[in-house]
Design an enzyme around this catalytic site. Structure first.
Site, PDB file in Angstrom:
ATOM      1  N   GLY A 264       2.369   2.931   2.433  1.00 41.78           N
ATOM      2  CA  GLY A 264       3.571   2.867   3.262  1.00 41.78           C
ATOM      3  C   GLY A 264       4.609   1.928   2.669  1.00 41.78           C
ATOM      4  O   GLY A 264       5.778   2.304   2.472  1.00 41.78           O
TER       5      GLY A 264
ATOM      6  N   ALA B  88      -2.974   8.661   3.751  1.00 47.45           N
ATOM      7  CA  ALA B  88      -1.926   8.239   2.829  1.00 47.45           C
ATOM      8  C   ALA B  88      -0.605   8.999   3.046  1.00 47.45           C
ATOM      9  O   ALA B  88       0.462   8.369   3.064  1.00 47.45           O
ATOM     10  CB  ALA B  88      -2.423   8.393   1.389  1.00 47.45           C
TER      11      ALA B  88
ATOM     12  N   ASP C  43      -1.237   2.749   8.577  1.00 49.24           N
ATOM     13  CA  ASP C  43      -2.420   2.445   9.379  1.00 49.24           C
ATOM     14  C   ASP C  43      -2.137   1.373  10.438  1.00 49.24           C
ATOM     15  O   ASP C  43      -2.976   1.128  11.304  1.00 49.24           O
ATOM     16  CB  ASP C  43      -3.558   1.953   8.470  1.00 49.24           C
ATOM     17  CG  ASP C  43      -4.176   3.079   7.657  1.00 49.24           C
ATOM     18  OD1 ASP C  43      -3.708   4.228   7.787  1.00 49.24           O
ATOM     19  OD2 ASP C  43      -5.119   2.807   6.884  1.00 49.24           O
TER      20      ASP C  43
ATOM     21  N   VAL D 224       0.446 -13.049   4.456  1.00 48.61           N
ATOM     22  CA  VAL D 224       1.221 -13.369   5.657  1.00 48.61           C
ATOM     23  C   VAL D 224       0.243 -13.712   6.771  1.00 48.61           C
ATOM     24  O   VAL D 224      -0.686 -12.947   7.067  1.00 48.61           O
ATOM     25  CB  VAL D 224       2.116 -12.173   6.066  1.00 48.61           C
ATOM     26  CG1 VAL D 224       2.925 -12.532   7.300  1.00 48.61           C
ATOM     27  CG2 VAL D 224       3.035 -11.778   4.925  1.00 48.61           C
TER      28      VAL D 224
ATOM     29  N   GLU E  71     -17.950  11.442   0.918  1.00 52.01           N
ATOM     30  CA  GLU E  71     -17.677  11.269  -0.512  1.00 52.01           C
ATOM     31  C   GLU E  71     -18.680  10.306  -1.156  1.00 52.01           C
ATOM     32  O   GLU E  71     -19.185  10.560  -2.254  1.00 52.01           O
ATOM     33  CB  GLU E  71     -16.236  10.786  -0.702  1.00 52.01           C
ATOM     34  CG  GLU E  71     -15.249  11.905  -0.415  1.00 52.01           C
ATOM     35  CD  GLU E  71     -13.785  11.487  -0.364  1.00 52.01           C
ATOM     36  OE1 GLU E  71     -12.939  12.385  -0.297  1.00 52.01           O
ATOM     37  OE2 GLU E  71     -13.479  10.287  -0.386  1.00 52.01           O
TER      38      GLU E  71
ATOM     39  N   GLY F 108       0.851  -1.196   0.000  1.00 54.62           N
ATOM     40  CA  GLY F 108       0.000   0.000   0.000  1.00 54.62           C
ATOM     41  C   GLY F 108       0.883   1.241   0.000  1.00 54.62           C
ATOM     42  O   GLY F 108       2.045   1.192  -0.432  1.00 54.62           O
TER      43      GLY F 108
END
Ligand SMILES: Cc1cc2nc3c(=O)[nH]c(=O)nc-3n(C[C@H](O)[C@H](O)[C@H](O)COP(=O)(O)OP(=O)(O)OC[C@H]3O[C@@H](n4cnc5c(N)ncnc54)[C@H](O)[C@@H]3O)c2cc1C
Length: 426
Positions: A14, A312, A296, A76, A167, A12
């Site tokens: 990160g 983000a 996160d 994982v 949104e 993602g």
């Protein structure tokens, strides 16, 4: 010194930022999907404004020109710190010297996981496609019933007044009223109802109160019913209970609450209430200077002591920060604490409507919306996606015809039931 073996869990915001900066290490990037997903535009896929492939980019393509990064598509299952290996679903355990945990979060139902069946949330591409399917099927069913002479209200209830809820409500109002309206001649616009339910006293609680109020006013003008101070007590198939009031709903969308990946529970370190690892100032987990948690997955206090929000830019800055430590081999005692540089927040409400909070500057309307468009295009991964998203937006702006309104064959199990809540296509 041989290059370090760095394993990153999660491609993602990160994980991707960290991997891109690690150019001389042996990097294994593990993700259970094959793509990087631009979550801020997921709601547009859910509302049929964009296609899934517009906001996702294959991880193998991202790292095509970075041969030190090996991409592994697998899930994982657990982290074994003592043996320094990861147990994964489909292959042999993967060893690591340095580990970056970036598995993100999932929506949470405040201890009522059974609500997910009736009120699906929005985190992954599968979620977005399911919501899109639910929305399109609800319109088709309502049209069929209206043609048969039965008038029923088509009610969408969105739970959660944060950026995703706002949104979704704005996009649904626009697409429902302006784009779907002309295509469903038997439906009357007054039969469409969109309710945004928020447990707290205002929308967009992360923004300043003036922008929260502007968002509520804009949505109300667009025909959305905004319900504040309305904590949801129960969610059933086809209804939402607020206090003692039972609100009938054709379609329920969940946009409240987040919980970090359950994988973090296997690391064996303290977690906060949202399941995030309480990291040290250098984003390592307690007791291990070479295992990092970012984005996160991390509970990292900001300047005011409160944990940094799940955004983000936080994940990206943290990814770059840990990559610099790893690349430089910086020992724990020489590391400077991570400091988040807040460049502001944006949330869009609809076509030419958004709110922006950049330091002391609070703005709303067309300027904020243009800024929102620019920022999102800039951060999208892949030139093709930038061009496609921009052209879709221009097309929609000019014509009000969203381009991704394709309904796949009716999934197995939906044949009899007009209310298509929550069931995942098998
Ligand atoms: C609908 C929505 C709208 C948003 N809008 C905004 C916005 O407008 N602005 C903003 O700044 N932020 C927004 N966010 C938040 C932002 O997207 C997140 O804060 C950010 O994605 C966090 O990055 P991350 O790297 O920690 O996790 P993610 O980006 O979620 O990446 C986690 C990755 O880990 C993978 N993964 C998870 N578990 C495993 C496992 N066990 N094994 C292997 N792989 C695994 C996942 O497949 C995923 O690719 C939004 C989020 C959502 C859901």
């Amino acid at each position: 010194m041989p290059p370090k073996q760095v394993v990153i869990i999660g491609g993602g915001f990160g994980g991707l930022s960290a991997a891109r900066r690690l150019r001389h290490e042996q990097v294994v990037l593990i993700d259970r999907t094959n793509h990087h997903l631009f979550q801020p535009l997921l709601y547009q896929v859910a509302m049929a404004a964009l296609s899934p492939s517009d906001i996702a980019w294959p991880l193998r393509t991202v790292f095509r020109s970075q041969p030190n990064v090996r991409v592994v598509m697998d899930e994982v299952l657990s982290v074994e710190r003592a043996g320094r290996v990861l147990h994964v679903r489909h292959s042999a355990p993967i060893p690591f010297e340095v580990l970056i945990l970036a598995p993100g979060a999932r929506h949470a139902y405040f201890g009522h996981d059974e609500w997910e069946e009736s009120a699906p949330g929005l985190k992954t591409m599968t979620d977005a496609v399911l919501l899109r399917q639910n929305m399109l099927l609800a319109f088709e069913e309502a049209e069929r019933r209206a043609e048969a002479g039965s008038r029923e209200r088509l009610t969408f209830v969105i739970i959660g007044g944060g950026p995703t809820g706002v949104e979704l409500a704005g996009a649904l109002a626009e697409i429902g009223r302006k784009a779907m309206g002309p295509d469903f001649p038997a439906l009357r616009l007054e039969d469409l109802s969109i309710v945004l339910v928020e447990g707290g006293p205002r929308l967009l609680p992360g923004f300043s109160p003036d922008l929260s109020a502007k968002a509520a006013t804009a949505l109300t003008r667009m025909g959305v019913t905004v319900r504040l101070d309305s904590p949801v007590r129960k969610v059933d198939r086809g209804s939402v209970t607020i206090g003692t009031e039972v609100l009938p709903a054709t379609n329920i969308l969940w946009a409240a609450g987040n919980r970090a990946s359950p994988l973090l529970g296997t690391v064996g370190v303290p977690l906060d209430q949202s399941g995030r690892i309480k990291v040290e100032p250098d984003l390592t987990i307690p007791g291990d200077p070479w295992i990092f948690a970012i984005g996160d997955a991390a509970h990292c206090p900001g300047k005011d002591g409160a944990p940094l929000p799940g955004l983000a830019p936080v994940a990206m800055q943290q990814g770059r920060y840990v990559a610099a430590i790893i690349a430089g081999g910086v020992p724990p005692e020489q590391r400077r604490p991570f400091v988040y540089r807040d460049r502001g927040m944006l949330a869009t409400i609809g076509r030419a409507r958004a709110v922006a909070q950049i330091g002391p500057v609070h703005t709303s309307g067309v300027f904020a919306w243009l800024l929102w468009c620019l920022v999102h295009i800039f951060f999208l991964v892949g030139f093709r996606n930038r061009v496609r998203v921009m052209s879709e937006w221009i097309w929609f702006y000019l014509t009000f015809k969203p381009g991704a309104r394709v309904l796949f064959e009716r999934p197995h199990g939906f044949e009899q039931d007009p209310i298509v809540q929550g069931k995942r296509p098998s």
